[in-house]
Scaffold this active site. Structure first.
Site, short mmCIF file in Angstrom:
data_model
loop_
_atom_site.label_atom_id
_atom_site.label_comp_id
_atom_site.label_asym_id
_atom_site.label_seq_id
_atom_site.Cartn_x
_atom_site.Cartn_y
_atom_site.Cartn_z
N TYR A 113 0.84 -1.20 0.00
CA TYR A 113 0.00 0.00 0.00
C TYR A 113 0.88 1.26 0.00
CZ TYR A 113 -3.34 3.48 1.57
OH TYR A 113 -4.10 4.61 1.67
N ASP A 168 -0.99 -7.08 6.68
CA ASP A 168 -2.10 -6.20 6.31
C ASP A 168 -3.17 -7.07 5.65
OD1 ASP A 168 -3.84 -4.46 5.00
OD2 ASP A 168 -2.28 -2.97 4.60
N LYS A 227 -12.10 0.21 4.79
CA LYS A 227 -12.47 -0.52 3.59
C LYS A 227 -13.61 -1.50 3.91
CE LYS A 227 -9.10 2.02 2.22
NZ LYS A 227 -7.71 1.59 2.21
C1 LIG Z 1 -6.46 2.04 2.66
C2 LIG Z 1 -5.39 1.06 3.00
C3 LIG Z 1 -4.48 1.31 4.04
C4 LIG Z 1 -4.47 2.62 4.83
O1 LIG Z 1 -5.62 2.75 5.60
P1 LIG Z 1 -6.30 4.18 5.97
O2 LIG Z 1 -7.51 3.77 6.73
O3 LIG Z 1 -6.58 4.89 4.67
O4 LIG Z 1 -5.30 4.91 6.79
C5 LIG Z 1 -3.54 0.33 4.34
N1 LIG Z 1 -3.49 -0.83 3.64
C6 LIG Z 1 -4.34 -1.10 2.63
C7 LIG Z 1 -4.25 -2.39 1.91
C8 LIG Z 1 -5.32 -0.16 2.28
O5 LIG Z 1 -6.15 -0.42 1.26
#
Ligand SMILES: *Cc1c(COP(=O)(O)O)cnc(C)c1O
Length: 391
Positions: free
Chosen positions: A110, A183, A208
Site C-alpha cells: 500500500y 495487512d 475498507k
Molecule cells: C487504505 C489502506 C491502508 C491505509 O488505511 P487508511 O484507513 O486509509 O489509513 C492500508 N493498507 C491497505 C491495503 C489499504 O487499502
C-alpha cells in the site's frame, strides 16, 4: 472452496455468527442490543485506589472495547486495538521497533505503508528497510539480516492481486526471531486469518471492507498473544491515535454484515472476472479466483474466498483505459475500496501515481490497467455497465 466462512478452523463459532455476536457486545446495564456510544472522556472512580475498568478514553472506552472484543474473536487473536485510521495502526506497529532496526516489506505494498517505511521512519527512527517481492520466499530469505526485526506482508497485493505465502513467510521469519505483521485489509477475516498461518500481528484499514459503507476512517491491529497486545496497547495509549466512540460504533455496525457482504463481493467479483476474461477488448484479468491466476492454488490453500478486488488490462493502452473510465456507469471513479458500491480506479494516476512511471511498468502496473472494487449490486447490471463502456 474447501471451507466456508461458517467452518473456520479452530473457531468456537462460525465466522458469520462471530460477525453478529462476537465480543458479546450487548449492553449489560440496559440490555441494549447494540452497544451505546459512550462519549464520556472520564469515568468516576470507585475510590482513590480503584476504578471500574475505565478511567480515561485514550486508554479505554466501552464502545471501542466492544469493537475490539469482536475483532479479536474474528481474527482468532488475543487482543484487538482500534485506531483512527489504518495508517495510525501501521505506525503503531513500527513503534514496537528500536531505532535503527531493519524491516522487510513488499515492493508492491500500500502506498502509505511504502511512504512511512521509505521516507518517514528512516528519518525519524533510523529504520532500515529492504523492499522485496514478498511473493518470493527466497527473496525474503535473502533480505534477512542479523538486525531484521519485522517482516511486513500484505496479501492479496494491490492492484495486481498477487498472493504471498503466509505460512511459508511466517515460518521463515519465526526461525530468525523476526515478528510478522500482515495487512489483511483486502481479504478480511472472513476470507483469511493470518494468525492461523503463524503471523504475530494482523493489521486492517477498517476504512475498507470492515466499515464497508465508505463512511468511516479506521484502523485495527490484532495481536496473537496477550503480551504483544499489552505492548501495542501501551504504545497506543502513549501516542494516542485511537478510534473515536462514534467511529468505533460504525465499525462494529459494519462488522455485523461483514460475512454477508464479503460473500456477495466475492461472488460478484468472480462473475465479473470470468466475464472480462472472455471479452475481446480485455487482456489479462488479475483475480485470484481465476484458475489461470499464477497463485490460484496458493490462494485456495490460505483463503476461504478470493475477495472483491480485481484489475484488468484494456486493449489500446492509456487512451482506451481513459475512454473506458469516462463512459463507465454504476461504478464511481474514486479512490478507496471495500464499500457496498462499486468503484473504478486508474492506478497510473490514482493509487500508484507516486510511483515513478518506469518502476510502475516494471512492477506490471501499465497505463492500460484498470482496478475495480466490486460492490454488492446486481451482477447483471455490473456486467452490462462494463460491456457498454468497453464498447
Ligand atoms: C487504505 C489502506 C491502508 C491505509 O488505511 P487508511 O484507513 O486509509 O489509513 C492500508 N493498507 C491497505 C491495503 C489499504 O487499502
Amino acid at each position: 472452496m474447501g471451507r466456508t466462512p461458517d467452518q473456520a478452523a479452530g473457531a468456537t463459532h462460525g465466522l458469520s455468527t462471530a460477525c453478529v455476536h462476537g465480543g458479546d457486545t450487548q449492553d449489560p446495564a440496559t440490555g441494549a442490543v447494540m452497544p451505546p456510544i459512550h462519549t464520556s472522556v472520564t469515568y468516576a472512580r470507585e475510590d482513590v485506589d480503584g476504578h471500574r475498568g475505565w478511567f480515561y478514553s485514550r486508554v479505554g472506552n466501552p464502545t471501542r472495547d466492544a469493537l475490539e472484543r469482536c475483532v479479536a474473536e474474528l481474527e482468532g487473536g488475543a487482543q484487538a486495538l482500534a485506531f483512527a485510521s489504518g495508517m495510525a495502526a501501521t505506525a503503531t506497529v513500527l513503534e514496537l521497533l528500536d531505532a535503527g532496526a531493519h524491516v522487510i516489506a513488499p515492493v508492491d505494498g500500500y502506498g502509505g505503508t511504502f511512504r512511512i517505511l521509505q521516507d518517514l521512519r528512516p528519518r525519524s527512527a533510523g529504520l532500515q528497510v529492504s523492499f522485496v517481492d514478498c511473493c518470493d520466499l527466497a527473496a525474503i530469505g535473502a533480505a534477512i539480516r542479523p538486525d531484521t526485526k519485522l517482516l511486513w506482508l500484505e496479501t492479496p497485493t494491490n492492484p495486481l492481486l498477487r498472493i504471498q505465502d503466509l505460512a511459508g513467510a511466517c515460518a521463515l521469519a519465526r526461525r530468525h526471531g523476526i515478528l510478522t505483521a500482515v495487512d489483511n485489509t483486502f481479504a478480511t477475516p472472513v476470507f483469511q486469518r493470518p494468525l492461523e498461518h503463524g503471523a504475530d500481528i494482523v493489521m486492517h484499514s477498517a476504512t475498507k471492507y470492515i466499515g464497508g459503507h465508505s463512511d468511516v476512517l479506521g484502523g485495527l491491529l490484532v495481536a496473537g498473544t496477550p503480551g504483544l497486545g499489552a505492548r501495542l496497547h501501551g504504545l497506543r495509549s502513549t501516542t494516542g491515535a485511537v478510534a473515536s466512540p462514534f467511529d468505533s460504533y460504525l465499525m462494529l455496525r459494519g462488522i455485523k454484515t461483514l460475512a454477508l457482504r464479503m460473500e456477495r463481493h466475492a461472488a460478484n467479483a468472480q462473475a465479473v472476472a470470468e466475464h472480462l476474461a472472455r471479452h475481446p477488448r480485455v487482456g489479462r484479468v488479475h483475480y485470484p479466483g481465476l484458475p489461470g491466476h499464477p497463485q490460484h492454488a496458493l490462494a485456495r490453500r490460505q483463503m476461504r474466498g478470493f475477495g472483491g478486488m480485481l484489475s484488468f488490462e484494456i486493449e489500446g493502452g492509456a487512451p482506451a483505459a481513459r475512454g473506458f473510465l469516462d463512459k463507465l456507469t454504476i461504478f464511481t471513479l474514486a479512490e478507496s475500496l471495500g464499500g457496498v458500491e462499486s468503484l473504478a480506479g486508474y492506478p497510473a494516476t490514482m493509487s500508484h501515481a507516486a510511483m515513478p512511471a518506469a518502476q510502475r511498468r516494471a512492477a506490471g502496473i501499465g497505463d492500460d490497467l484498470v482496478r475495480l472494487s466490486i460492490g454488492i449490486e446486481d451482477v447483471a447490471d455490473l456486467r452490462a455497465a462494463l460491456d457498454a463502456a468497453l464498447g
